[in-house]
Design a protein around this motif. Structure first.
Motif, PDB file in Angstrom:
ATOM      1  N   LEU A  83       0.863  -1.169   0.000  1.00 23.03           N
ATOM      2  CA  LEU A  83       0.000   0.000   0.000  1.00 23.03           C
ATOM      3  C   LEU A  83       0.903   1.223   0.000  1.00 23.03           C
ATOM      4  CD1 LEU A  83      -2.728   1.429   0.248  1.00 23.03           C
ATOM      5  CD2 LEU A  83      -2.613   1.066   2.722  1.00 23.03           C
ATOM      6  N   VAL A  84       0.788   2.036  -1.048  1.00 20.07           N
ATOM      7  CA  VAL A  84       1.616   3.228  -1.195  1.00 20.07           C
ATOM      8  C   VAL A  84       0.701   4.442  -1.109  1.00 20.07           C
ATOM      9  CG1 VAL A  84       3.216   4.482  -2.692  1.00 20.07           C
ATOM     10  CG2 VAL A  84       3.221   1.980  -2.687  1.00 20.07           C
ATOM     11  N   LEU A  85       0.996   5.341  -0.172  1.00 20.65           N
ATOM     12  CA  LEU A  85       0.222   6.571  -0.039  1.00 20.65           C
ATOM     13  C   LEU A  85       0.835   7.657  -0.893  1.00 20.65           C
ATOM     14  CD1 LEU A  85      -0.466   6.582   3.807  1.00 20.65           C
ATOM     15  CD2 LEU A  85      -1.862   5.634   1.959  1.00 20.65           C
ATOM     16  N   SER A  86      -0.032   8.450  -1.512  1.00 20.76           N
ATOM     17  CA  SER A  86       0.400   9.507  -2.415  1.00 20.76           C
ATOM     18  C   SER A  86      -0.146  10.854  -1.938  1.00 20.76           C
ATOM     19  CB  SER A  86      -0.126   9.205  -3.826  1.00 20.76           C
ATOM     20  OG  SER A  86      -0.009  10.315  -4.656  1.00 20.76           O
ATOM     21  N   LEU A  87       0.661  11.874  -2.043  1.00 18.44           N
ATOM     22  CA  LEU A  87       0.216  13.210  -1.637  1.00 18.44           C
ATOM     23  C   LEU A  87      -0.992  13.668  -2.449  1.00 18.44           C
ATOM     24  CD1 LEU A  87       3.627  15.050  -1.136  1.00 18.44           C
ATOM     25  CD2 LEU A  87       2.028  14.299   0.630  1.00 18.44           C
ATOM     26  N   THR A  88      -1.078  13.257  -3.703  1.00 18.53           N
ATOM     27  CA  THR A  88      -2.179  13.702  -4.560  1.00 18.53           C
ATOM     28  C   THR A  88      -3.512  13.055  -4.194  1.00 18.53           C
ATOM     29  OG1 THR A  88      -1.662  12.004  -6.195  1.00 18.53           O
ATOM     30  CG2 THR A  88      -0.662  14.175  -6.518  1.00 18.53           C
ATOM     31  N   GLU A  89      -3.500  12.013  -3.385  1.00 16.03           N
ATOM     32  CA  GLU A  89      -4.732  11.308  -3.017  1.00 16.03           C
ATOM     33  C   GLU A  89      -5.181  11.617  -1.581  1.00 16.03           C
ATOM     34  OE1 GLU A  89      -6.667   9.495  -5.055  1.00 16.03           O
ATOM     35  OE2 GLU A  89      -5.283  10.043  -6.664  1.00 16.03           O
ATOM     36  N   ARG A  90      -4.603  12.638  -0.947  1.00 16.57           N
ATOM     37  CA  ARG A  90      -4.927  12.927   0.456  1.00 16.57           C
ATOM     38  C   ARG A  90      -6.413  13.184   0.692  1.00 16.57           C
ATOM     39  NH1 ARG A  90      -0.886  17.629   1.587  1.00 16.57           N
ATOM     40  NH2 ARG A  90      -1.400  17.918  -0.593  1.00 16.57           N
ATOM     41  N   ALA A  91      -7.074  13.889  -0.222  1.00 17.88           N
ATOM     42  CA  ALA A  91      -8.507  14.160  -0.054  1.00 17.88           C
ATOM     43  C   ALA A  91      -9.306  12.857  -0.103  1.00 17.88           C
ATOM     44  CB  ALA A  91      -8.994  15.125  -1.128  1.00 17.88           C
ATOM     45  N   ALA A  92      -8.910  11.937  -0.972  1.00 21.93           N
ATOM     46  CA  ALA A  92      -9.604  10.641  -1.068  1.00 21.93           C
ATOM     47  C   ALA A  92      -9.388   9.814   0.199  1.00 21.93           C
ATOM     48  CB  ALA A  92      -9.125   9.876  -2.302  1.00 21.93           C
ATOM     49  N   ALA A 140      -2.257  -5.110  -6.696  1.00 26.87           N
ATOM     50  CA  ALA A 140      -2.191  -3.738  -6.172  1.00 26.87           C
ATOM     51  C   ALA A 140      -3.256  -3.540  -5.098  1.00 26.87           C
ATOM     52  CB  ALA A 140      -2.387  -2.726  -7.296  1.00 26.87           C
ATOM     53  N   VAL A 141      -3.027  -2.517  -4.279  1.00 23.69           N
ATOM     54  CA  VAL A 141      -3.986  -2.151  -3.233  1.00 23.69           C
ATOM     55  C   VAL A 141      -3.964  -0.636  -3.090  1.00 23.69           C
ATOM     56  CG1 VAL A 141      -2.296  -2.429  -1.370  1.00 23.69           C
ATOM     57  CG2 VAL A 141      -4.720  -2.593  -0.840  1.00 23.69           C
ATOM     58  N   THR A 142      -5.127  -0.050  -2.762  1.00 29.01           N
ATOM     59  CA  THR A 142      -5.213   1.387  -2.548  1.00 29.01           C
ATOM     60  C   THR A 142      -6.242   1.686  -1.464  1.00 29.01           C
ATOM     61  OG1 THR A 142      -5.550   3.552  -3.597  1.00 29.01           O
ATOM     62  CG2 THR A 142      -6.981   1.769  -4.330  1.00 29.01           C
ATOM     63  N   ALA A 143      -6.113   2.865  -0.864  1.00 31.81           N
ATOM     64  CA  ALA A 143      -7.096   3.352   0.096  1.00 31.81           C
ATOM     65  C   ALA A 143      -7.931   4.461  -0.532  1.00 31.81           C
ATOM     66  CB  ALA A 143      -6.395   3.872   1.356  1.00 31.81           C
ATOM     67  N   SER A 144      -7.734   4.693  -1.829  1.00 37.59           N
ATOM     68  CA  SER A 144      -8.435   5.756  -2.548  1.00 37.59           C
ATOM     69  C   SER A 144      -9.559   5.181  -3.401  1.00 37.59           C
ATOM     70  CB  SER A 144      -7.448   6.513  -3.453  1.00 37.59           C
ATOM     71  OG  SER A 144      -8.146   7.346  -4.352  1.00 37.59           O
ATOM     72  N   GLN A 145     -10.778   5.626  -3.161  1.00 36.57           N
ATOM     73  CA  GLN A 145     -11.904   5.188  -3.977  1.00 36.57           C
ATOM     74  C   GLN A 145     -11.763   5.686  -5.411  1.00 36.57           C
ATOM     75  OE1 GLN A 145     -14.882   6.841  -1.358  1.00 36.57           O
ATOM     76  NE2 GLN A 145     -15.435   4.823  -0.592  1.00 36.57           N
ATOM     77  N   ASP A 146     -11.117   6.820  -5.601  1.00 34.15           N
ATOM     78  CA  ASP A 146     -10.913   7.353  -6.951  1.00 34.15           C
ATOM     79  C   ASP A 146     -10.020   6.426  -7.767  1.00 34.15           C
ATOM     80  OD1 ASP A 146     -12.398   9.522  -6.070  1.00 34.15           O
ATOM     81  OD2 ASP A 146     -10.637  10.760  -5.668  1.00 34.15           O
ATOM     82  N   VAL A 147      -8.939   5.962  -7.172  1.00 33.37           N
ATOM     83  CA  VAL A 147      -8.035   5.035  -7.855  1.00 33.37           C
ATOM     84  C   VAL A 147      -8.764   3.729  -8.149  1.00 33.37           C
ATOM     85  CG1 VAL A 147      -5.921   3.674  -7.616  1.00 33.37           C
ATOM     86  CG2 VAL A 147      -5.942   6.073  -6.916  1.00 33.37           C
ATOM     87  N   ALA A 148      -9.522   3.223  -7.182  1.00 27.48           N
ATOM     88  CA  ALA A 148     -10.278   1.982  -7.376  1.00 27.48           C
ATOM     89  C   ALA A 148     -11.285   2.128  -8.518  1.00 27.48           C
ATOM     90  CB  ALA A 148     -10.981   1.581  -6.088  1.00 27.48           C
ATOM     91  N   ALA A 149     -11.932   3.277  -8.602  1.00 33.11           N
ATOM     92  CA  ALA A 149     -12.889   3.520  -9.685  1.00 33.11           C
ATOM     93  C   ALA A 149     -12.181   3.506 -11.042  1.00 33.11           C
ATOM     94  CB  ALA A 149     -13.611   4.848  -9.475  1.00 33.11           C
ATOM     95  N   ASN A 150     -10.990   4.079 -11.108  1.00 31.87           N
ATOM     96  CA  ASN A 150     -10.215   4.052 -12.361  1.00 31.87           C
ATOM     97  C   ASN A 150      -9.856   2.624 -12.745  1.00 31.87           C
ATOM     98  OD1 ASN A 150     -10.275   6.810 -12.757  1.00 31.87           O
ATOM     99  ND2 ASN A 150      -8.348   7.155 -11.686  1.00 31.87           N
ATOM    100  N   TRP A 151      -9.515   1.803 -11.760  1.00 33.07           N
ATOM    101  CA  TRP A 151      -9.223   0.395 -12.041  1.00 33.07           C
ATOM    102  C   TRP A 151     -10.449  -0.290 -12.629  1.00 33.07           C
ATOM    103  CZ3 TRP A 151      -6.685  -1.018  -6.704  1.00 33.07           C
ATOM    104  CH2 TRP A 151      -5.392  -0.484  -6.650  1.00 33.07           C
ATOM    105  N   MET A 152     -11.616  -0.040 -12.035  1.00 29.31           N
ATOM    106  CA  MET A 152     -12.841  -0.681 -12.529  1.00 29.31           C
ATOM    107  C   MET A 152     -13.173  -0.199 -13.942  1.00 29.31           C
ATOM    108  SD  MET A 152     -15.318  -1.217  -9.243  1.00 29.31           S
ATOM    109  CE  MET A 152     -15.282   0.444  -8.622  1.00 29.31           C
TER     110      MET A 152
END
Length: 143
Positions: free
Chosen positions: A46-55, A82-94
């Motif tokens: 799980l990698v945290l990104s500064l650009t996903e802080r709001a998500a 892969a794994v993410t804590a961002s719903q935006d990233v997950a939506a892009n995957w879908m």
């Protein structure tokens, strides 16, 4: 001040679930176990990104924060990659026709993400930009 690490290995185990819907057998997949650490059948980071802080903040404020696991393409055998804590990233995957499995976020990961947000600051609030008077309109060029 020491920078907080933005990576955490997670061990994930998924299991098939067979369902019968209107007489047709359908196989779906679910996360059986997810825990911090690099021991287990599938390990992702799980990698945290500064650009996903709001998500991340949006997810943490939900009644049940989730992690989203990408498990290969939706029409093939599952392969966790892969794994993410961002719903935006997950939506892009879908949108890319990947299989995405959601699971409850462990409290230890919630606390780690909260500490990351405290250390790096909340995402700036995206407000409406004021237009300059006359911006976006064609202008006559008079010599």
């Amino acid at each position: 001040m020491t920078r907080l690490a933005n990576r955490r290995p997670l061990s994930v185990t998924i299991t098939p679930q067979d369902k019968v819907i209107k007489g047709f057998r359908q196989r779906s997949w679910a996360v059986e176990r997810l825990e911090p650490g690099d021991q287990g059948p599938s390990v992702v980071t799980l990698v945290l990104s500064l650009t996903e802080r709001a998500a991340y903040r949006f997810n943490l404020q939900a009644a049940a924060p989730r992690l989203f696991i990408r498990a290969g393409h939706s029409d093939g055998e599952p392969h966790i990659d892969a794994v993410t804590a961002s719903q935006d990233v997950a939506a892009n995957w879908m949108d890319g026709e990947h299989r995405v499995l959601a699971t409850e976020m462990p409290l230890a990961i919630q606390a780690w993400i909260e500490a990351y947000l405290v250390a790096h600051g909340e995402a700036p609030i995206e407000g409406r930009k004021k237009k300059r008077k006359g911006a976006g309109r064609a202008r006559e060029n008079t010599p």
